[in-house]
Design a protein around this motif. Sequence first.
Motif, PDB file in Angstrom:
ATOM      1  N   LEU A   1       0.868  -1.172   0.000  1.00 33.57           N
ATOM      2  CA  LEU A   1       0.000   0.000   0.000  1.00 33.57           C
ATOM      3  C   LEU A   1       0.904   1.220   0.000  1.00 33.57           C
ATOM      4  O   LEU A   1       1.456   1.592   1.039  1.00 33.57           O
ATOM      5  CB  LEU A   1      -0.886   0.000   1.248  1.00 33.57           C
ATOM      6  N   SER A   2       1.092   1.786  -1.192  1.00 35.43           N
ATOM      7  CA  SER A   2       2.057   2.877  -1.241  1.00 35.43           C
ATOM      8  C   SER A   2       1.754   3.834  -2.387  1.00 35.43           C
ATOM      9  O   SER A   2       1.043   3.496  -3.326  1.00 35.43           O
ATOM     10  CB  SER A   2       3.475   2.326  -1.407  1.00 35.43           C
ATOM     11  N   PHE A   3       2.280   5.011  -2.270  1.00 34.01           N
ATOM     12  CA  PHE A   3       2.222   5.981  -3.364  1.00 34.01           C
ATOM     13  C   PHE A   3       3.430   6.892  -3.293  1.00 34.01           C
ATOM     14  O   PHE A   3       4.046   7.058  -2.238  1.00 34.01           O
ATOM     15  CB  PHE A   3       0.919   6.787  -3.339  1.00 34.01           C
ATOM     16  N   THR A   4       3.779   7.423  -4.466  1.00 32.70           N
ATOM     17  CA  THR A   4       4.905   8.346  -4.522  1.00 32.70           C
ATOM     18  C   THR A   4       4.379   9.680  -5.029  1.00 32.70           C
ATOM     19  O   THR A   4       3.663   9.733  -6.032  1.00 32.70           O
ATOM     20  CB  THR A   4       5.999   7.830  -5.473  1.00 32.70           C
ATOM     21  N   VAL A   5       4.712  10.727  -4.284  1.00 31.01           N
ATOM     22  CA  VAL A   5       4.197  12.044  -4.638  1.00 31.01           C
ATOM     23  C   VAL A   5       5.366  13.008  -4.696  1.00 31.01           C
ATOM     24  O   VAL A   5       6.368  12.829  -4.003  1.00 31.01           O
ATOM     25  CB  VAL A   5       3.121  12.470  -3.602  1.00 31.01           C
TER      26      VAL A   5
ATOM     27  N   ILE B   1      -7.855  17.045   1.039  1.00 30.80           N
ATOM     28  CA  ILE B   1      -7.064  17.194  -0.183  1.00 30.80           C
ATOM     29  C   ILE B   1      -6.994  15.831  -0.855  1.00 30.80           C
ATOM     30  O   ILE B   1      -6.617  14.836  -0.232  1.00 30.80           O
ATOM     31  CB  ILE B   1      -5.649  17.716   0.142  1.00 30.80           C
ATOM     32  N   ASP B   2      -7.417  15.778  -2.120  1.00 35.21           N
ATOM     33  CA  ASP B   2      -7.426  14.510  -2.864  1.00 35.21           C
ATOM     34  C   ASP B   2      -6.364  14.526  -3.944  1.00 35.21           C
ATOM     35  O   ASP B   2      -6.195  15.515  -4.659  1.00 35.21           O
ATOM     36  CB  ASP B   2      -8.786  14.312  -3.556  1.00 35.21           C
ATOM     37  N   PHE B   3      -5.673  13.423  -4.038  1.00 30.33           N
ATOM     38  CA  PHE B   3      -4.799  13.193  -5.189  1.00 30.33           C
ATOM     39  C   PHE B   3      -5.429  12.092  -6.016  1.00 30.33           C
ATOM     40  O   PHE B   3      -5.545  10.955  -5.558  1.00 30.33           O
ATOM     41  CB  PHE B   3      -3.418  12.707  -4.745  1.00 30.33           C
ATOM     42  N   MET B   4      -5.886  12.424  -7.217  1.00 31.66           N
ATOM     43  CA  MET B   4      -6.444  11.394  -8.092  1.00 31.66           C
ATOM     44  C   MET B   4      -5.302  10.919  -8.986  1.00 31.66           C
ATOM     45  O   MET B   4      -4.662  11.733  -9.654  1.00 31.66           O
ATOM     46  CB  MET B   4      -7.574  11.980  -8.953  1.00 31.66           C
ATOM     47  N   TYR B   5      -5.090   9.607  -8.996  1.00 34.33           N
ATOM     48  CA  TYR B   5      -3.916   9.091  -9.705  1.00 34.33           C
ATOM     49  C   TYR B   5      -3.958   9.425 -11.189  1.00 34.33           C
ATOM     50  O   TYR B   5      -2.989   9.940 -11.757  1.00 34.33           O
ATOM     51  CB  TYR B   5      -3.796   7.586  -9.496  1.00 34.33           C
TER      52      TYR B   5
ATOM     53  N   LEU C   1       1.821  14.741 -10.376  1.00 34.53           N
ATOM     54  CA  LEU C   1       1.979  14.910  -8.933  1.00 34.53           C
ATOM     55  C   LEU C   1       2.129  13.560  -8.244  1.00 34.53           C
ATOM     56  O   LEU C   1       3.048  13.325  -7.478  1.00 34.53           O
ATOM     57  CB  LEU C   1       0.763  15.628  -8.338  1.00 34.53           C
ATOM     58  N   LEU C   2       1.171  12.699  -8.547  1.00 34.00           N
ATOM     59  CA  LEU C   2       1.188  11.363  -7.962  1.00 34.00           C
ATOM     60  C   LEU C   2       1.923  10.478  -8.954  1.00 34.00           C
ATOM     61  O   LEU C   2       1.401  10.124 -10.005  1.00 34.00           O
ATOM     62  CB  LEU C   2      -0.267  10.899  -7.771  1.00 34.00           C
ATOM     63  N   ILE C   3       3.162  10.174  -8.640  1.00 31.47           N
ATOM     64  CA  ILE C   3       4.006   9.527  -9.640  1.00 31.47           C
ATOM     65  C   ILE C   3       3.725   8.036  -9.709  1.00 31.47           C
ATOM     66  O   ILE C   3       3.735   7.437 -10.782  1.00 31.47           O
ATOM     67  CB  ILE C   3       5.500   9.774  -9.304  1.00 31.47           C
ATOM     68  N   SER C   4       3.478   7.419  -8.575  1.00 28.01           N
ATOM     69  CA  SER C   4       3.150   5.994  -8.622  1.00 28.01           C
ATOM     70  C   SER C   4       2.112   5.716  -7.544  1.00 28.01           C
ATOM     71  O   SER C   4       1.966   6.481  -6.592  1.00 28.01           O
ATOM     72  CB  SER C   4       4.407   5.155  -8.399  1.00 28.01           C
TER      73      SER C   4
ATOM     74  N   GLY D   1      15.843  22.599   1.005  1.00 33.93           N
ATOM     75  CA  GLY D   1      15.463  23.244  -0.252  1.00 33.93           C
ATOM     76  C   GLY D   1      15.903  22.451  -1.466  1.00 33.93           C
ATOM     77  O   GLY D   1      15.192  22.399  -2.478  1.00 33.93           O
ATOM     78  N   SER D   2      17.064  21.787  -1.360  1.00 30.11           N
ATOM     79  CA  SER D   2      17.564  21.050  -2.522  1.00 30.11           C
ATOM     80  C   SER D   2      16.617  19.916  -2.902  1.00 30.11           C
ATOM     81  O   SER D   2      16.446  19.603  -4.081  1.00 30.11           O
ATOM     82  CB  SER D   2      18.961  20.507  -2.222  1.00 30.11           C
ATOM     83  N   VAL D   3      15.972  19.314  -1.904  1.00 30.35           N
ATOM     84  CA  VAL D   3      15.045  18.214  -2.193  1.00 30.35           C
ATOM     85  C   VAL D   3      13.802  18.765  -2.892  1.00 30.35           C
ATOM     86  O   VAL D   3      13.295  18.188  -3.856  1.00 30.35           O
ATOM     87  CB  VAL D   3      14.633  17.494  -0.880  1.00 30.35           C
ATOM     88  N   ILE D   4      13.339  19.908  -2.419  1.00 29.03           N
ATOM     89  CA  ILE D   4      12.172  20.533  -3.039  1.00 29.03           C
ATOM     90  C   ILE D   4      12.508  20.943  -4.470  1.00 29.03           C
ATOM     91  O   ILE D   4      11.711  20.762  -5.388  1.00 29.03           O
ATOM     92  CB  ILE D   4      11.737  21.770  -2.209  1.00 29.03           C
ATOM     93  N   ARG D   5      13.711  21.472  -4.670  1.00 24.66           N
ATOM     94  CA  ARG D   5      14.102  21.899  -6.017  1.00 24.66           C
ATOM     95  C   ARG D   5      14.228  20.704  -6.942  1.00 24.66           C
ATOM     96  O   ARG D   5      13.737  20.725  -8.063  1.00 24.66           O
ATOM     97  CB  ARG D   5      15.409  22.681  -5.977  1.00 24.66           C
ATOM     98  N   ASP D   6      14.877  19.634  -6.468  1.00 20.40           N
ATOM     99  CA  ASP D   6      14.993  18.415  -7.279  1.00 20.40           C
ATOM    100  C   ASP D   6      13.597  17.868  -7.524  1.00 20.40           C
ATOM    101  O   ASP D   6      13.299  17.356  -8.595  1.00 20.40           O
ATOM    102  CB  ASP D   6      15.816  17.349  -6.543  1.00 20.40           C
ATOM    103  N   ASN D   7      12.757  17.976  -6.521  1.00 20.26           N
ATOM    104  CA  ASN D   7      11.369  17.551  -6.582  1.00 20.26           C
ATOM    105  C   ASN D   7      11.216  16.170  -7.188  1.00 20.26           C
ATOM    106  O   ASN D   7      10.422  15.941  -8.086  1.00 20.26           O
ATOM    107  CB  ASN D   7      10.558  18.582  -7.389  1.00 20.26           C
TER     108      ASN D   7
END
Lengths: 330, 305
Positions: free
Chosen positions: B155-159, B201-205, B211-214, B239-245
């Motif tokens: 049960l997982s998702f990547t955002v 807040i909903d993320f529809m795949y 946004l929702l990568i997997s 910040g570097s993680v946010i920039r790499d996103n």
Amino acid sequence: MKFKAYITDHGVNLLEKRFLPALDKMGKTCHLYLTRDHTFFLHNLLNGDGIQSIAQFKKESLFEEYRISSQNDDKIAFSIDLSLLHRALRSILNIYVEFSGHGGGGGVGGVAAASNNRIQIKLVKKLPAHSQQAMPFLTFETKGYKSAVIQDVPISKPLSRADMAELQSVLDTAQEMPRTLVRLKDMNQIEQFVDRMKHVGEVINVSISKYGDLHLQISTSLITLGAEFRKLLVLGEQAAEVLNGGNLSAQTRTQMAIQRGDAMMVQVSVKHFFKSLQCHLAKPDCAFYGISSHGSCLTVIFQFFVPGTRQTDKSISLHCRLPVLDPGSN
Amino acid sequence: MSSSAIDADGDAPDLVCQLDNVQGIVDALTSVRWKRHQDAVLEISEHGVVLIVEESSCLQAKVYLQKELFVRYEYSAEGRPRFGVSLGLFVDCLNTFSVPGNSTSIEIRYPGPDMQLLLKSVDSLDACIYAEVRTRIPDTISWDYNFEPAGSTPLSFTVKSAALKEVIDDLEWPGSSIKITLQPVPPSVTFRGEGHGDLQIDFMYYANTDLLISFSCDRQISYRYKYKFLRATTSNIPGSVIRDNRGSKLTIGGGGMLKVQHLVSVARPSTSHTHIDSAGYQQPSRIAYIEFFVKPEVDDNTVND
């Protein structure tokens, strides 16, 4: 008691852009001490245990048509709020530059002189609004294209003869040179380091060796953090470094040097040390560190070059003396 | 401390390693620094260094610094030595070594003569920064959160990391507890905060694949998590993680334990300024892995299966 002069463009630049921002960080108020030949900005010379800073200018580097007279050997001293002084000078400068700019768009340079516009500085006594008593002010005056401006900076009563004598004698003591001075050229490095290490503790150990090592260390029960700058240029008493010293740790090397009498160590407040680094705002070209002969204070002397040369500008000098903490008090 | 002084004892230290990107490590460690005073446990092994922080038996974070992140990594201990340090002090201390615009190499050594962690810069012979950090014997409490898969299908998702941070920041005003729901049809993730007010807040795949990568889920599941613990998982990501996103992976395991994973780039300083790979590609070896484990709130209303 009279003082009246015109500030030169060079003087305006020195004060407004460089020295006042730096000195303001040393403390809100300072003594302004005027003599026949020199102008001094002095912090904490008469009162107490703070960091002492001594900025000295030959009168020609700030002023022209310099006139001073007093019954006390033509010396005048008073205390002044540096941020007010800085604000007054900036305000004056806005009007001054406006006028000069109109004269041909040349900026602060020769145009102003050609148009005969100058910034006058003088000591006055005035009756402030809602007051019965005249108060002393340091007044700046210049004119702009359509306006003239006068800024009165309130100052303390001039120092009494006795206080002045004390100020002069402390100043003479403060000019005493440490026996060994080491030169730090890259001042950014030390500034960044201390900026980051100042969170760690409140007391910093500073040791200086006769063979050019400057060693800073902050030590608490949880952490020891240090920086060592080696092979710096040494002025004054020198010693040859012991062979193989390079393989040792900074702490061991320093301890051995102290035992041999080749180094001295003092403890000063991190806050004071950080303040002394704020002198970099005055844009010195390098700094010398030394410990006074009895270990009573850490002296930092900033060196200024004549612009475009490697020659010391002897008309300006700035140095700080950091009081040493009693090692027993920790 | 020089190598000769240590070798005189006849024992090699447990660890001698060298880093060439201090700022990257500072970033990685800062991401688990959710409050001012935090005790951390460092565990060293032949694979690298793991830093563990924990709070109230409900939240745990681990930073994995694999040995590939180090220019040199010499491990010679038996077992896996563990020791405690103050996280804040350790990060402040590392930060002292990191000079902006300069690549700084440092050497880290453990243990020193008094069980300290020893650090020193190794760039220049004429200017040296060093530190000795006092270590503690770590508490004997179990540091293991035993994260187990919730079933055969994970049960997982990547955002995208920036989106995740934004969602969690937005959920601040309802506060208190946040319900995370995953459902297979339609494949979506819902964050719902109920407190002073409601915010969902909903993320529809299929609607936002950027946004929702997997997304992986075979049944509906939902758990509540305390907002302050959820917030800790993104509040300090650098910040570097946010920039790499790149993307942060969230997995719900057995019993509702939430795992949040971030990747922090610890790129070589020489390449990081002049040239940034447009694809955001980094060698896998130059990544620090960060994992948070958040225990769910015990809640009778939890909808399960």
